[in-house]
Design a protein around this motif. Structure first.
Motif, PDB file in Angstrom:
ATOM      1  N   VAL A 281      65.772 -13.587 -41.689  1.00  0.00           N
ATOM      2  CA  VAL A 281      66.835 -12.653 -42.060  1.00  0.00           C
ATOM      3  C   VAL A 281      66.986 -12.655 -43.576  1.00  0.00           C
ATOM      4  O   VAL A 281      66.994 -13.718 -44.206  1.00  0.00           O
ATOM      5  CB  VAL A 281      68.171 -13.040 -41.400  1.00  0.00           C
ATOM      6  CG1 VAL A 281      69.310 -12.157 -41.913  1.00  0.00           C
ATOM      7  CG2 VAL A 281      68.071 -12.916 -39.881  1.00  0.00           C
TER       8      VAL A 281
ATOM      9  N   GLU B 245      67.836  -7.287 -32.473  1.00  0.00           N
ATOM     10  CA  GLU B 245      68.726  -6.196 -32.867  1.00  0.00           C
ATOM     11  C   GLU B 245      70.180  -6.644 -32.864  1.00  0.00           C
ATOM     12  O   GLU B 245      70.955  -6.294 -33.765  1.00  0.00           O
ATOM     13  CB  GLU B 245      68.554  -5.010 -31.919  1.00  0.00           C
ATOM     14  CG  GLU B 245      69.427  -3.811 -32.307  1.00  0.00           C
ATOM     15  CD  GLU B 245      69.289  -2.647 -31.345  1.00  0.00           C
ATOM     16  OE1 GLU B 245      69.754  -1.538 -31.678  1.00  0.00           O
ATOM     17  OE2 GLU B 245      68.713  -2.841 -30.250  1.00  0.00           O
TER      18      GLU B 245
ATOM     19  N   LEU C  80      70.748  -8.816 -35.942  1.00  0.00           N
ATOM     20  CA  LEU C  80      70.833  -7.975 -37.133  1.00  0.00           C
ATOM     21  C   LEU C  80      72.185  -7.274 -37.208  1.00  0.00           C
ATOM     22  O   LEU C  80      72.827  -7.236 -38.276  1.00  0.00           O
ATOM     23  CB  LEU C  80      69.708  -6.941 -37.118  1.00  0.00           C
ATOM     24  CG  LEU C  80      69.696  -5.935 -38.275  1.00  0.00           C
ATOM     25  CD1 LEU C  80      69.541  -6.648 -39.612  1.00  0.00           C
ATOM     26  CD2 LEU C  80      68.581  -4.915 -38.078  1.00  0.00           C
TER      27      LEU C  80
ATOM     28  N   GLU D 111      68.840  -7.430 -43.215  1.00  0.00           N
ATOM     29  CA  GLU D 111      67.619  -6.848 -42.663  1.00  0.00           C
ATOM     30  C   GLU D 111      66.751  -7.987 -42.117  1.00  0.00           C
ATOM     31  O   GLU D 111      66.859  -9.142 -42.563  1.00  0.00           O
ATOM     32  CB  GLU D 111      66.850  -6.054 -43.714  1.00  0.00           C
ATOM     33  CG  GLU D 111      66.416  -6.873 -44.925  1.00  0.00           C
ATOM     34  CD  GLU D 111      65.725  -6.026 -45.983  1.00  0.00           C
ATOM     35  OE1 GLU D 111      64.748  -5.342 -45.634  1.00  0.00           O
ATOM     36  OE2 GLU D 111      66.180  -6.081 -47.131  1.00  0.00           O
ATOM     37  N   ILE D 112      65.935  -7.661 -41.137  1.00  0.00           N
ATOM     38  CA  ILE D 112      64.970  -8.617 -40.616  1.00  0.00           C
ATOM     39  C   ILE D 112      63.656  -8.407 -41.331  1.00  0.00           C
ATOM     40  O   ILE D 112      63.177  -7.276 -41.454  1.00  0.00           O
ATOM     41  CB  ILE D 112      64.797  -8.450 -39.098  1.00  0.00           C
ATOM     42  CG1 ILE D 112      66.108  -8.823 -38.376  1.00  0.00           C
ATOM     43  CG2 ILE D 112      63.652  -9.315 -38.567  1.00  0.00           C
ATOM     44  CD1 ILE D 112      66.070  -8.587 -36.881  1.00  0.00           C
TER      45      ILE D 112
END
Length: 221
Positions: free
Chosen positions: A26, A187, A190, A219-220
């Motif tokens: 991350v 998801e 995030l 953001e990943i």
């Protein structure tokens, strides 16, 4: 597990699934300044002296530059490239120019921000979130250039004083998150970080303390 039904012995089998742990990276990028407020060695000693009933010494003259430097969280110099990142102290870098020092932020503060963000989403409790993911290192490395910040603050019974702290106007950090994939998806993680960056923030000037600082986008990578 054994029991009886209608006088007959019945055995039921409880199946405990194997943990489904996964890891992702991350990246957080600041959308407002990150303000540091680490406890200085002097402040820790004064607290210990008070708790152990030691006699007070005369107050020394304040050193704003020293207070600024000690307010910053430093990354402990790693013994090798693969060693976990740990929180250090100013003494680890006292002979190194500020521009060449490495900085960090407590990983538990980052996680607390994300757990607090559960208040903004449905069907995920803080209790469940605390056990569903972890940040691998004790400190997340902060990439940026610190500057000295001074604020008028109120302490005690309405006493005013100046506080000198480090501030990162622009900053980012990247770290590993280990999570239970049976509870959270990438998801979901995030989105939790996104909610935390917008409405929770971290530490001193976070939105939860009616501030606008310490916010970020996620953001990943």
């Amino acid at each position: 597990m054994a029991g009886k039904v209608g006088g007959s012995d019945v055995t039921s089998i409880v199946i405990i699934p194997k943990p489904n742990h996964k890891t992702l990276q991350v990246k957080l990028t600041g959308t407002s300044p990150l303000i540091m407020h680490a406890w200085s060695t002097k402040a820790k000693q004064e607290m210990l002296d008070k708790q152990t009933k030691k006699a007070k010494n005369a107050k020394e003259a304040r050193d704003p530059d020293r207070e600024y430097e000690e307010s910053i969280y430093y990354l402990a110099p790693p013994p090798n490239a693969d060693a976990p990142k740990r929180l250090g102290v100013l003494e680890d870098w006292k002979d190194v120019p500020m521009a060449k020092r490495r900085f960090c932020f407590p990983a538990n503060a980052v996680k607390s921000s994300v757990v607090d963000a559960c208040s903004f989403v449905a069907d995920l409790t803080k209790v469940l979130a605390r056990g569903a993911f972890f940040i691998e290192d004790a400190g997340v490395e902060i990439i940026g250039k610190p500057q000295k910040r001074d604020d008028m603050v109120t302490i005690g019974m309405g006493t005013k004083t100046m506080r000198f702290r480090g501030e990162f106007e622009e900053w980012h950090t990247t770290f590993s998150v280990v999570y239970n994939a049976d509870i959270l998806s990438p998801e979901m993680i995030l989105n939790l970080f996104a909610h935390a960056g917008f409405g929770a923030g971290m530490r001193e000037e976070r939105p939860q303390k009616d501030g606008t600082g310490d916010r970020f986008k996620a953001e990943i990578v």
